[in-house]
Scaffold this motif. Structure first.
Motif, mmCIF file in Angstrom:
data_model
loop_
_atom_site.group_PDB
_atom_site.id
_atom_site.type_symbol
_atom_site.label_atom_id
_atom_site.label_comp_id
_atom_site.label_asym_id
_atom_site.label_seq_id
_atom_site.Cartn_x
_atom_site.Cartn_y
_atom_site.Cartn_z
ATOM 1 N N TRP A 19 -17.282 -9.285 2.925
ATOM 2 C CA TRP A 19 -16.257 -9.832 2.025
ATOM 3 C C TRP A 19 -15.976 -11.307 2.285
ATOM 4 C CZ3 TRP A 19 -12.108 -11.987 4.365
ATOM 5 C CH2 TRP A 19 -11.753 -11.520 5.645
ATOM 6 N N ALA A 20 -16.173 -11.776 3.505
ATOM 7 C CA ALA A 20 -15.806 -13.154 3.851
ATOM 8 C C ALA A 20 -16.650 -14.194 3.113
ATOM 9 C CB ALA A 20 -15.920 -13.350 5.362
ATOM 10 N N ASP A 21 -17.786 -13.793 2.593
ATOM 11 C CA ASP A 21 -18.661 -14.727 1.869
ATOM 12 C C ASP A 21 -18.497 -14.619 0.352
ATOM 13 O OD1 ASP A 21 -19.863 -15.762 4.201
ATOM 14 O OD2 ASP A 21 -21.204 -14.035 4.313
ATOM 15 N N LYS A 22 -17.483 -13.871 -0.094
ATOM 16 C CA LYS A 22 -17.307 -13.648 -1.532
ATOM 17 C C LYS A 22 -16.110 -14.416 -2.076
ATOM 18 C CE LYS A 22 -19.446 -9.070 -1.309
ATOM 19 N NZ LYS A 22 -19.281 -7.614 -1.539
ATOM 20 N N THR A 23 -16.045 -14.521 -3.384
ATOM 21 C CA THR A 23 -14.894 -15.120 -4.056
ATOM 22 C C THR A 23 -14.436 -14.187 -5.173
ATOM 23 O OG1 THR A 23 -16.316 -16.346 -5.586
ATOM 24 C CG2 THR A 23 -15.596 -17.508 -3.601
ATOM 25 N N ILE A 24 -13.167 -14.275 -5.527
ATOM 26 C CA ILE A 24 -12.657 -13.500 -6.656
ATOM 27 C C ILE A 24 -13.127 -14.165 -7.948
ATOM 28 C CG2 ILE A 24 -10.575 -12.748 -7.886
ATOM 29 C CD1 ILE A 24 -9.145 -12.628 -5.197
ATOM 30 N N THR A 25 -13.755 -13.393 -8.816
ATOM 31 C CA THR A 25 -14.299 -13.948 -10.058
ATOM 32 C C THR A 25 -13.618 -13.397 -11.307
ATOM 33 O OG1 THR A 25 -16.010 -12.230 -10.088
ATOM 34 C CG2 THR A 25 -16.565 -14.335 -9.017
ATOM 35 N N HIS A 26 -12.872 -12.294 -11.153
ATOM 36 C CA HIS A 26 -12.182 -11.712 -12.306
ATOM 37 C C HIS A 26 -10.970 -10.932 -11.820
ATOM 38 C CE1 HIS A 26 -15.006 -8.581 -10.957
ATOM 39 N NE2 HIS A 26 -14.087 -7.715 -11.353
ATOM 40 N N ALA A 27 -10.048 -10.685 -12.725
ATOM 41 C CA ALA A 27 -8.833 -9.955 -12.373
ATOM 42 C C ALA A 27 -9.165 -8.488 -12.109
ATOM 43 C CB ALA A 27 -7.810 -10.059 -13.497
ATOM 44 N N PRO A 28 -8.507 -7.879 -11.123
ATOM 45 C CA PRO A 28 -8.676 -6.444 -10.903
ATOM 46 C C PRO A 28 -7.892 -5.652 -11.946
ATOM 47 C CG PRO A 28 -6.993 -7.279 -9.432
ATOM 48 C CD PRO A 28 -7.526 -8.465 -10.186
ATOM 49 N N ILE A 29 -7.985 -4.348 -11.883
ATOM 50 C CA ILE A 29 -7.075 -3.485 -12.646
ATOM 51 C C ILE A 29 -5.708 -3.580 -11.972
ATOM 52 C CG2 ILE A 29 -6.572 -1.113 -13.350
ATOM 53 C CD1 ILE A 29 -9.635 -0.567 -12.905
ATOM 54 N N TYR A 30 -4.683 -3.864 -12.760
ATOM 55 C CA TYR A 30 -3.327 -3.887 -12.207
ATOM 56 C C TYR A 30 -2.633 -2.568 -12.532
ATOM 57 C CZ TYR A 30 -3.896 -9.027 -12.387
ATOM 58 O OH TYR A 30 -4.334 -10.308 -12.261
ATOM 59 N N CYS A 31 -1.913 -2.050 -11.550
ATOM 60 C CA CYS A 31 -1.038 -0.908 -11.806
ATOM 61 C C CYS A 31 0.361 -1.273 -11.329
ATOM 62 C CB CYS A 31 -1.540 0.343 -11.090
ATOM 63 S SG CYS A 31 -0.476 1.781 -11.359
ATOM 64 N N SER A 32 1.280 -1.350 -12.262
ATOM 65 C CA SER A 32 2.681 -1.587 -11.893
ATOM 66 C C SER A 32 3.292 -0.300 -11.369
ATOM 67 C CB SER A 32 3.476 -2.065 -13.113
ATOM 68 O OG SER A 32 4.865 -1.853 -12.898
ATOM 69 N N VAL A 33 3.914 -0.379 -10.194
ATOM 70 C CA VAL A 33 4.636 0.781 -9.652
ATOM 71 C C VAL A 33 6.140 0.500 -9.619
ATOM 72 C CG1 VAL A 33 2.661 1.660 -8.355
ATOM 73 C CG2 VAL A 33 4.209 0.033 -7.256
ATOM 74 N N ASP A 34 6.579 -0.427 -10.468
ATOM 75 C CA ASP A 34 8.004 -0.786 -10.534
ATOM 76 C C ASP A 34 8.893 0.418 -10.817
ATOM 77 O OD1 ASP A 34 8.439 -4.050 -10.912
ATOM 78 O OD2 ASP A 34 6.447 -3.369 -11.471
ATOM 79 N N LEU A 35 8.454 1.263 -11.745
ATOM 80 C CA LEU A 35 9.322 2.342 -12.224
ATOM 81 C C LEU A 35 9.339 3.544 -11.284
ATOM 82 C CD1 LEU A 35 8.421 2.158 -16.011
ATOM 83 C CD2 LEU A 35 10.387 1.169 -14.828
ATOM 84 N N ARG A 36 8.495 3.514 -10.263
ATOM 85 C CA ARG A 36 8.498 4.578 -9.260
ATOM 86 C C ARG A 36 8.813 3.993 -7.887
ATOM 87 N NH1 ARG A 36 6.590 5.810 -4.476
ATOM 88 N NH2 ARG A 36 4.561 4.936 -5.040
ATOM 89 N N ASP A 37 7.876 3.277 -7.293
ATOM 90 C CA ASP A 37 8.072 2.725 -5.957
ATOM 91 C C ASP A 37 9.211 1.704 -5.951
ATOM 92 O OD1 ASP A 37 7.722 1.987 -3.312
ATOM 93 O OD2 ASP A 37 5.551 1.923 -3.444
ATOM 94 N N GLY A 38 9.191 0.811 -6.918
ATOM 95 C CA GLY A 38 10.265 -0.176 -7.003
ATOM 96 C C GLY A 38 11.608 0.451 -7.298
ATOM 97 N N ASN A 39 11.611 1.421 -8.185
ATOM 98 C CA ASN A 39 12.857 2.072 -8.584
ATOM 99 C C ASN A 39 13.510 2.810 -7.422
ATOM 100 O OD1 ASN A 39 14.785 2.976 -10.673
ATOM 101 N ND2 ASN A 39 13.877 4.982 -10.332
ATOM 102 N N GLN A 40 12.714 3.456 -6.582
ATOM 103 C CA GLN A 40 13.294 4.223 -5.483
ATOM 104 C C GLN A 40 13.849 3.319 -4.387
ATOM 105 O OE1 GLN A 40 9.707 6.435 -4.432
ATOM 106 N NE2 GLN A 40 9.623 5.459 -2.428
ATOM 107 N N ALA A 41 13.577 2.017 -4.488
ATOM 108 C CA ALA A 41 14.101 1.066 -3.505
ATOM 109 C C ALA A 41 15.403 0.409 -3.966
ATOM 110 C CB ALA A 41 13.050 -0.011 -3.222
ATOM 111 N N LEU A 42 15.848 0.723 -5.181
ATOM 112 C CA LEU A 42 17.062 0.107 -5.710
ATOM 113 C C LEU A 42 18.307 0.848 -5.223
ATOM 114 C CD1 LEU A 42 15.990 -0.476 -9.430
ATOM 115 C CD2 LEU A 42 15.989 -2.139 -7.556
ATOM 116 N N ILE A 43 19.386 0.101 -5.009
ATOM 117 C CA ILE A 43 20.660 0.720 -4.636
ATOM 118 C C ILE A 43 21.111 1.661 -5.752
ATOM 119 C CG2 ILE A 43 23.103 0.275 -4.146
ATOM 120 C CD1 ILE A 43 22.202 -2.397 -2.900
ATOM 121 N N ASN A 44 20.980 1.192 -6.980
ATOM 122 C CA ASN A 44 21.307 2.010 -8.153
ATOM 123 C C ASN A 44 20.034 2.184 -8.979
ATOM 124 O OD1 ASN A 44 24.226 2.134 -7.691
ATOM 125 N ND2 ASN A 44 24.216 -0.041 -8.191
ATOM 126 N N PRO A 45 19.347 3.328 -8.842
ATOM 127 C CA PRO A 45 18.111 3.544 -9.598
ATOM 128 C C PRO A 45 18.330 3.374 -11.100
ATOM 129 C CG PRO A 45 18.385 5.235 -7.920
ATOM 130 C CD PRO A 45 19.671 4.465 -7.963
#
Length: 433
Positions: A19-45
């Motif tokens: 990996w050390a000899d490579k560069t990023i050439t395109h965007a990966p697949i993004y998965c937002s976990v805001d509504l699960r992982d992020g939500n469970q970290a809120l004081i008020n879900p």
């Protein structure tokens, strides 16, 4: 305090990294976990209504995978999932993902929540590190592996007649604290259950559940797994970096170099403890390298407003690319370089952005140059002359700029505060009337 009670994280032995000899050439697949992982970290879900507005914003930004809930954990999560499906609120090109613990009764409830889904990702997990196996679950290695196998078999059985697209995702949940040999063994057993193909891939998610190693070691672990997992061409390798060491963005970037196809994270890094990977930071990083981020970053201030309203968390003013002060320079030397850089960019109609101290053009995210240069007692002729030329249309010569810069410096010193643009323009007019 005693540092001696902590142990150094083990490196990957006898491993030739690529990996050390490579560069990023395109965007990966993004998965937002805001509504699960992020939500469970809120004081008020979030409420169902708030989650829906948040979901719509994620879709508008361009997320194609969104983890929407943990249906077995609460009625709110279950009902939100049903609402999305029953009211046909999910675009056809967006997959909704749910998190499922490896227990039959919870698998069953989770599958019920996803009934009639058009495009669903069923994310099964169980903890795998030695301490949890021995102390928390009090199970042998074979028993933990069997737990994963039986859970995935049950999940596959319950979803086999689903008419929509079904994708299975598996996480050795505590991967970052699991030996590689055990992690690859349990993942390969689950892969054997699913039997993915190039046409119907499954996802293996390798989380930095507790970030405890440097980003390069995490990358080594991801590359080692990629090289040792069965049927690699039929897999999507995902990473879920947490931010306990403050290096989740670096960990994600190096993991992508190491073979990860997908990254899970949240807007602005919200999440438990020190948070999750900040997907916005990650996306802007590759955007600033001339790579299509595959997210609409031009609306980021709109997204930021929604996020702050819904979560009651606030983006730091120095947050990379997004903070209110990220493009702001008070230093006289910096201001002079910025002014000359912007002048050159305009005069030459340059197609390449190369302005000192500004990683991207603020206008890319619909911000003007008004807040780029702000003037206080640390500022000099460059800042004041930029404001006069930018907002009054007057180009001072060098001597005029030096003299006016001293006037502004004295005024800021006297008032002991920053001077607003309007005050600077008014002083210029008064001196030249």
């Amino acid at each position: 305090m005693s540092f001696k009670k902590y142990q150094q994280y083990p490196i990957v032995q006898n491993f030739k990294r690529e990996w050390a000899d490579k560069t990023i050439t395109h965007a990966p697949i993004y998965c937002s976990v805001d509504l699960r992982d992020g939500n469970q970290a809120l004081i008020n879900p979030l409420t169902v209504e708030q989650k829906l507005e948040y979901f719509k914003t994620l879709v508008k930004m361009g997320f194609k995978q969104i983890e929407v809930s943990y249906p077995s954990a609460s009625d709110t999560d279950f009902n939100f999932t049903r609402k999305l499906i029953e009211e046909n609120l999910v675009p056809d090109d967006v997959a909704i993902q749910i998190l499922i613990p490896a227990k039959k009764e919870w698998i069953k409830k989770s599958v019920e929540a996803m009934k009639d889904v058009k495009n669903g990702i069923f994310h099964l997990y169980n903890p795998t590190n030695e301490f949890q196996r021995r102390v928390v679950f009090q199970k042998s290695d074979d028993e933990i592996i069997q737990m994963a196998i039986e859970a995935m078999q049950y999940l596959v059985e319950l979803t086999k007649d689903f008419k929509g697209k079904v994708t299975y995702q598996y996480s050795p949940e505590s991967f970052s604290q699991t030996t590689l040999e055990f992690a690859v063994k349990i993942c390969n057993e689950v892969i054997n259950v699913v039997k993915p193909t190039k046409e119907n891939k499954m996802i293996i998610n390798l989380p930095n559940t507790l970030e405890a190693c440097t980003a390069n070691v995490y990358a080594d672990r991801i590359e080692w797994m990629c090289k040792n997992l069965h049927n690699r061409e039929a897999l999507i390798i995902s990473v879920h970096p947490h931010n306990d060491r403050g290096t989740s963005v670096a960990s994600a970037e190096l993991a992508v170099l190491a073979g990860a196809d997908k990254v899970e994270g949240t807007l602005f890094g919200n999440g438990e403890r020190a948070g999750n990977l900040d997907i916005i930071n990650f996306a802007f990083n590759i955007y600033s390298q001339g790579i299509d981020p595959k997210l609409d970053l031009s609306i980021i201030d709109e997204v930021k407003d929604m996020y702050e309203e819904k979560t009651q968390l606030f983006v730091h003013p120095r947050h990379p690319f997004i903070g209110d002060m990220i493009f702001t320079a008070f230093s006289g030397g910096h201001q002079d370089a910025i002014k000359k850089g912007i002048d050159f960019y305009r005069q030459t109609n340059s197609q390449s952005w190369n302005v000192p101290y500004l990683p991207i053009d603020p206008k890319d995210i619909k911000r003007g140059y008004e807040k780029v240069i702000r003037v206080n007692s640390q500022s000099g002729k460059g800042g004041t002359s930029f404001i006069i030329s930018e907002f009054l249309g007057v180009n001072m010569n060098k001597d005029e700029a030096i003299k006016f810069g001293l006037v502004i410096k004295e005024e800021s010193d006297k008032l002991k505060r920053e001077l607003e643009k309007e005050e600077i323009i008014e002083l210029y007019k008064k001196l030249n009337s």
